[in-house]
Design a protein around this motif. Structure first.
Motif, PDB file in Angstrom:
ATOM      1  N   UNK A  79       7.015  38.531  29.424  1.00 45.25           N
ATOM      2  CA  UNK A  79       6.151  39.695  29.284  1.00 45.25           C
ATOM      3  C   UNK A  79       4.842  39.398  30.002  1.00 45.25           C
ATOM      4  N   UNK A  80       4.573  40.158  31.059  1.00 53.17           N
ATOM      5  CA  UNK A  80       3.394  39.905  31.889  1.00 53.17           C
ATOM      6  C   UNK A  80       2.191  40.719  31.406  1.00 53.17           C
ATOM      7  N   UNK A  81       2.459  41.919  30.881  1.00 57.10           N
ATOM      8  CA  UNK A  81       1.356  42.799  30.492  1.00 57.10           C
ATOM      9  C   UNK A  81       1.760  43.637  29.290  1.00 57.10           C
ATOM     10  N   UNK A  82       0.847  43.792  28.371  1.00 64.12           N
ATOM     11  CA  UNK A  82       0.997  44.735  27.260  1.00 64.12           C
ATOM     12  C   UNK A  82      -0.354  45.417  27.101  1.00 64.12           C
ATOM     13  N   UNK A  83      -0.379  46.755  27.276  1.00 64.52           N
ATOM     14  CA  UNK A  83      -1.671  47.439  27.269  1.00 64.52           C
ATOM     15  C   UNK A  83      -1.507  48.892  26.839  1.00 64.52           C
ATOM     16  N   UNK A  84      -2.535  49.435  26.199  1.00 69.69           N
ATOM     17  CA  UNK A  84      -2.586  50.843  25.818  1.00 69.69           C
ATOM     18  C   UNK A  84      -3.525  51.577  26.773  1.00 69.69           C
ATOM     19  N   UNK A  85      -2.978  52.474  27.576  1.00 67.22           N
ATOM     20  CA  UNK A  85      -3.760  53.180  28.580  1.00 67.22           C
ATOM     21  C   UNK A  85      -4.275  54.493  27.985  1.00 67.22           C
ATOM     22  N   UNK A 144      -2.781  37.695  34.462  1.00 64.41           N
ATOM     23  CA  UNK A 144      -2.373  36.575  35.318  1.00 64.41           C
ATOM     24  C   UNK A 144      -0.851  36.429  35.331  1.00 64.41           C
ATOM     25  N   UNK A 145      -0.333  36.096  36.496  1.00 65.10           N
ATOM     26  CA  UNK A 145       1.097  35.788  36.617  1.00 65.10           C
ATOM     27  C   UNK A 145       1.241  34.330  37.037  1.00 65.10           C
ATOM     28  N   UNK A 180       5.073  45.452  30.485  1.00 65.93           N
ATOM     29  CA  UNK A 180       5.654  45.084  31.784  1.00 65.93           C
ATOM     30  C   UNK A 180       6.273  43.706  31.664  1.00 65.93           C
ATOM     31  N   UNK A 181       7.542  43.602  32.067  1.00 67.46           N
ATOM     32  CA  UNK A 181       8.264  42.332  32.016  1.00 67.46           C
ATOM     33  C   UNK A 181       8.858  42.002  33.378  1.00 67.46           C
ATOM     34  N   UNK A 182       9.141  40.720  33.567  1.00 67.23           N
ATOM     35  CA  UNK A 182       9.896  40.249  34.725  1.00 67.23           C
ATOM     36  C   UNK A 182      11.098  39.462  34.228  1.00 67.23           C
ATOM     37  N   UNK A 183      12.255  39.722  34.814  1.00 64.73           N
ATOM     38  CA  UNK A 183      13.493  39.032  34.456  1.00 64.73           C
ATOM     39  C   UNK A 183      14.012  38.291  35.688  1.00 64.73           C
TER      40      UNK A 183
END
Length: 618
Positions: free
Chosen positions: A59-65, A77-78, A174-177
């Motif tokens: 999980x790269x990002x977790x955010x409430x827009x 950061x990645x 947002x995730x990366x697999x």
């Protein structure tokens, strides 16, 4: 009249006092109870073809827009997978996953995802309802493989506004697999070194077969480096360039290594505001004759132009993406419009132009849009293949025949009713050689674009019919003296048939809009040389019909239904995906999926029997 430019509308989740017929439909469509569950929205596309292995997922990002309009992009950061978090060192497929939920009332919002300023995804949010919605987008981003090897900054921008009326907050993850190769996988003998960058992997990427079995850490289709051609952080907007008129030009300086032997542009674009419905825009002469103000004009033709140091390197006649709030928002619930969750990108092969770029100096890429109104968001990524065995490659542009845009328009109208015809055509052929450790390879690019739009205005301008067709052909040939390295090409067909009619409503200040939309994204791709032949076909079409009642800038009621047919086939291989789906008022009526290939697709393919290099003028 009903110019479509203002019809990016959120639903009004309130009861209304309309006629009995409309009230019945409205109650069926928007009435909610505490037990109502969130609706899952989705765009129909083929599943990503990856190995049946367990991915290393992050999980790269977790955010409430919420109130993010004019604010900086949200960053995170990645860090590449390491031995501490993943037991694998090379991967067959990398997948970007976007998941979001939202409740309340909100417009659809365009957004972008960048890694190291390289855009990975251009998308549109779904419009929520009171009981909530959810949706997910998955994109194969393996072609950016080299980008994921280093520490980067992930940036996401959604220009959202939250207040007492527009209450929807987008909750995003947002995730990366990273999917590893199966144990024992070995393709080191799949092709010779001279085909590296031009061989099986190259064709595999272009035809979009997604056959990870032809890949390894040494043999792959992706570039050795990806340069971002976007705006730099920090800024209070997306990283895309904003083009606000037909004379607006946005540019970026860049420099490439001197040992590059292949270069490819990957262009992202999206139209908004006065040009969101560019394909239905009126001719200026029609607007002036009828004393119309605040109505988008410049006609219905648009062309995205890309130049390097002032020289044209490619043109794009873009696909007509309809966002989730477009034309009639009720049409896209829960099946969204083609390309709305994953906007199409456009490849431009610039290898023939490497002569001027290999001098170690700074060069300038520029973007413009023919006939543009405010606003287009555009940026690009430059994919570079590097010759690791030499410090410097040599290149020469040997031939360039770029025809100027040929356009034609005519109109026959009286008052607000009339007929309009717009045509455009463009051709381009370039050829150049590059001398590297792989030999002297000559690359030629043949591009042909054709556009036709027929528009009819009737009933004192309250009825508009648009019939539009865009055809494009692009062929790239790479060869050595006396032998073909590879030839690959694509042929795209974008038909659009749109009918809109404004009819009186029963309540003062309201009107009803009847809509019927047929459009499609059709594409053929081919790649071959003496060792292999790959061919794929995609037929993706939608028909959507509906009626909505509008008050001010809110949809207060209506109905919508959508049917979609998606067919993807790889000729000569047992790889097919077909899906037929129908929905009405948030309800799926049927959803049929088959992976069985027609018998004729399974037969041995003769590459000489298939060609995309034929007339596209229609």
């Amino acid at each position: 009249m009903h110019p479509l430019f203002f019809l990016l509308l959120p639903l009004l989740f309130l009861s209304t006092t309309t006629s009995a017929t409309v009230t019945h439909r409205l109650a069926h469509h928007v009435a909610t109870t505490p037990t109502d569950a969130p609706i899952t929205y989705f765009e129909i596309t083929k599943p990503i073809n990856h190995p049946h292995t367990t991915p290393c997922s992050y999980t790269i990002l977790h955010h409430n827009f919420a109130n993010t309009y004019t604010n900086p992009p949200v960053t995170a950061p990645y860090t590449p997978p390491s031995s501490l978090t993943c037991p694998h060192t090379s991967f067959a497929t990398i997948v970007l996953e976007w998941k979001a939920t939202c409740k309340g009332r909100q417009f659809d919002r365009i957004f972008g995802v960048w890694l190291g300023n390289v855009e990975l995804l251009r998308s549109c949010t779904a419009e929520p309802r009171a009981t909530g919605i959810e949706w997910k987008v998955e994109k194969d981003v393996t072609k950016y493989y080299e980008l994921f090897k280093n520490n980067q900054t992930l940036a996401v921008y959604i220009g959202n506004v939250v207040d007492s009326v527009y209450t929807g907050v987008y909750h995003v993850e947002v995730k990366l697999h990273f999917y590893p190769f199966p144990e024992g996988h070995d393709v080191t003998g799949a092709m010779t070194g001279e085909h590296y960058g031009y061989g099986v992997g190259y064709g595999d990427a272009f035809v979009d077969v997604g056959d990870w079995r032809k890949r390894s850490h040494r043999i792959h289709p992706w570039a050795d480096s990806v340069l971002p051609l976007s705006r730099d952080l920090p800024l209070n907007d997306g990283l895309w360039f904003e083009l606000e008129s037909s004379t607006d030009v946005k540019s970026k300086e860049f420099r490439i290594p001197r040992n590059v032997y292949r270069a490819l542009l990957d262009v992202y674009l999206s139209p908004h505001e006065n040009d969101e419905f560019w394909y239905s825009n009126y001719d200026d002469v029609y607007i002036r004759a009828n004393n119309m103000t605040g109505t988008p004009g410049n006609g219905p033709f648009r062309e995205v132009v890309v130049t390097i140091d002032g020289e044209l390197v490619g043109s794009i006649f873009p696909f007509t993406v309809i966002y989730t709030g477009g034309i009639n928002p009720l049409l896209w619930r829960p099946i969204t419009g083609i390309g709305s969750f994953n906007l199409p990108t456009y490849d431009i092969e610039i290898t023939p132009f490497l002569e001027k770029l290999l001098d170690g100096k700074t060069h300038t890429i520029a973007f413009s849009v023919t006939n543009a109104l405010n606003v287009w968001y555009i940026d690009a990524n430059l994919h570079l293949w590097i010759d690791r065995k030499s410090k410097k490659t040599e290149a020469k542009l040997v031939y360039s025949d770029v025809k100027p845009l040929k356009s034609f328009s005519e109109s026959d109208f009286g008052g607000l009713d009339g007929h309009f015809l717009t045509k455009a055509h463009k051709t381009m052929f370039t050829e150049g050689w590059v001398k590297s450790s792989y030999g002297n390879i000559t690359t030629s690019v043949n591009q042909r674009l054709h556009y036709k739009n027929q528009m009819v205005m009737a009933s004192q301008g309250d009825v508009q019919t648009v019939n539009q067709t865009i055809n494009s052909m692009n062929i790239v040939t790479a060869k050595k003296p006396g032998s073909l390295v590879i030839r690959f090409g694509s042929r795209r067909n974008f038909p659009l048939n749109l009918y809109t009619a404004e009819v009186p409503a029963t309540i003062a200040g309201e009107y009803a809009l009847v809509t019927d939309v047929d459009f499609a994204f059709n594409e053929r791709k081919i790649a071959h040389n003496k060792e292999f032949s790959l061919r794929s076909e995609l037929s993706n079409s939608q028909n959507a019909q509906g009626q909505m009642t509008v008050q001010g800038n809110l949809v207060t009621g209506g109905v919508g239904s959508t049917k979609q047919s998606y067919k993807f086939e790889i000729h000569g291989d047992k790889h097919c995906y077909n899906r037929n789906v129908s929905s009405s008022n948030y309800t799926i009526l049927y959803d049929q999926v088959t992976k069985e290939c027609p018998k004729e697709v399974r037969t041995t393919h003769n590459p000489n029997a298939y060609s995309i290099n034929k007339d596209i003028t229609g």
